[in-house]
Enzyme design. Structure first.
Site, PDB file in Angstrom:
ATOM      1  N   LYS A 219       0.824  -1.205   0.000  1.00 57.21           N
ATOM      2  CA  LYS A 219       0.000   0.000   0.000  1.00 57.21           C
ATOM      3  C   LYS A 219       0.864   1.264   0.000  1.00 57.21           C
ATOM      4  O   LYS A 219       1.991   1.284   0.485  1.00 57.21           O
ATOM      5  CB  LYS A 219      -0.946  -0.005   1.210  1.00 57.21           C
ATOM      6  CG  LYS A 219      -2.027  -1.085   1.160  1.00 57.21           C
ATOM      7  CD  LYS A 219      -3.062  -0.807   0.096  1.00 57.21           C
ATOM      8  CE  LYS A 219      -4.087  -1.927  -0.051  1.00 57.21           C
ATOM      9  NZ  LYS A 219      -5.020  -2.021   1.064  1.00 57.21           N
ATOM     10  N   ARG A 255      -3.977 -10.283   3.867  1.00 62.48           N
ATOM     11  CA  ARG A 255      -4.163 -10.347   2.414  1.00 62.48           C
ATOM     12  C   ARG A 255      -2.914  -9.781   1.750  1.00 62.48           C
ATOM     13  O   ARG A 255      -2.608  -8.599   1.910  1.00 62.48           O
ATOM     14  CB  ARG A 255      -5.411  -9.551   2.016  1.00 62.48           C
ATOM     15  CG  ARG A 255      -5.740  -9.564   0.533  1.00 62.48           C
ATOM     16  CD  ARG A 255      -6.998  -8.735   0.272  1.00 62.48           C
ATOM     17  NE  ARG A 255      -7.346  -8.725  -1.145  1.00 62.48           N
ATOM     18  CZ  ARG A 255      -6.859  -7.867  -2.038  1.00 62.48           C
ATOM     19  NH1 ARG A 255      -5.980  -6.943  -1.660  1.00 62.48           N
ATOM     20  NH2 ARG A 255      -7.234  -7.934  -3.306  1.00 62.48           N
TER      21      ARG A 255
END
Length: 274
Positions: A219, A255
């Site tokens: 991210k 994840r």
């Protein structure tokens, strides 16, 4: 002196990401072709994935929407091929109830919804009808605009309240409580400071009594901490650090894109703490 007692460490499951999209922020569409997506899925299983998350529509900032028809064409062949070869749990990463229906019919067992069943008015009822596990994620706004100028008075309290409200809505529609997961939505309408606050507050989310999914892999907030990590593939170290923190906080699954490295890190953590 007596030893301090700590709850036993439970290693979270590793959810491997399979993006069957041409515009993923992390892999640039490398697995857009169904054959490439299937091969990647098999590789992730071999690397230690406990769950596979199949997505046919990018939710990166600024992403363009995909039609339900096209999304189904992308994901169903991959899900069917995986299901024929393996009994691994399969998650469908989609906003759309119609795609979730097609995916579950093809062999998926989890609906991972970044909109927390808000994309369609009948989302909660369809989730109940499908009977699969459902991941309810927090996202501020829509993928196309979520990172424009995200603001909160208290990001932790607001995300917590949103997730509890969505869980209650799902249960009112008939989804069993033990089928519901929560995801604070790292990177989905949050600044670096918002993401860090949510990561610090993970024990609070775990204490709500639902399994928590954490998705911090590659991210952009990691580049906010390390400006040299401009490319998504340069964020492995930060991804592992965030997910090991989540594991220590008690999340049920992480994840990730880098399954082998994450599984190894969790195995070492488990060996130390177990």
């Amino acid at each position: 002196m007596s030893k301090l007692s700590h709850p036993p460490f439970v290693r979270p499951k590793v959810m491997g990401i399979v993006n069957v999209t041409p515009d993923s922020f992390s892999d640039g569409g490398k697995h857009f072709d169904p054959a490439a997506g299937i091969e990647h899925a098999r590789r992730l299983i071999a690397q230690g994935a406990d769950i596979l998350d199949i997505g046919g529509e990018s939710t990166r900032p600024g992403a363009a929407p995909v039609s339900e028809f096209d999304e189904i064409l992308r994901v169903v062949p991959v899900i069917e091929a995986i299901r024929k070869a393996s009994d691994i749990p399969i998650s469908i990463d989609t906003l759309k109830p119609g795609v979730a229906k097609a995916a579950v019919a093809a062999g998926a067992t989890i609906w991972n919804d970044v909109a927390a069943l808000r994309h369609s008015p009948n989302g909660p009822e369809i989730a109940a009808e499908l009977g699969c596990e459902v991941v309810l994620m927090h996202m501020l706004g829509e993928p196309g605009t979520m990172q424009d100028d995200p603001r909160y008075d208290d990001v932790v309290a607001e995300v917590e309240a949103f997730l509890l409200a969505r869980a209650f809505t799902a249960m009112a529609a008939g989804v069993a409580k033990d089928r519901i997961w929560l995801d604070p939505g790292i990177g989905f309408g949050k600044t670096v400071a918002h993401n860090l606050a949510l990561l610090k507050a993970l024990p609070r989310f775990v204490a709500l009594g639902y399994p928590v999914l954490l998705g911090a892999s590659r991210k952009r907030f990691i580049a906010g901490i390390d400006p040299s990590a401009g490319e998504a593939t340069d964020r492995l170290g930060g991804s592992i650090a965030a997910h090991l923190h989540g594991a220590a906080a008690g999340v049920a699954a992480v994840r990730v894109h880098d399954v082998r490295e994450m599984a190894q890190a969790l195995d070492v953590q488990s060996s130390i703490l177990g």
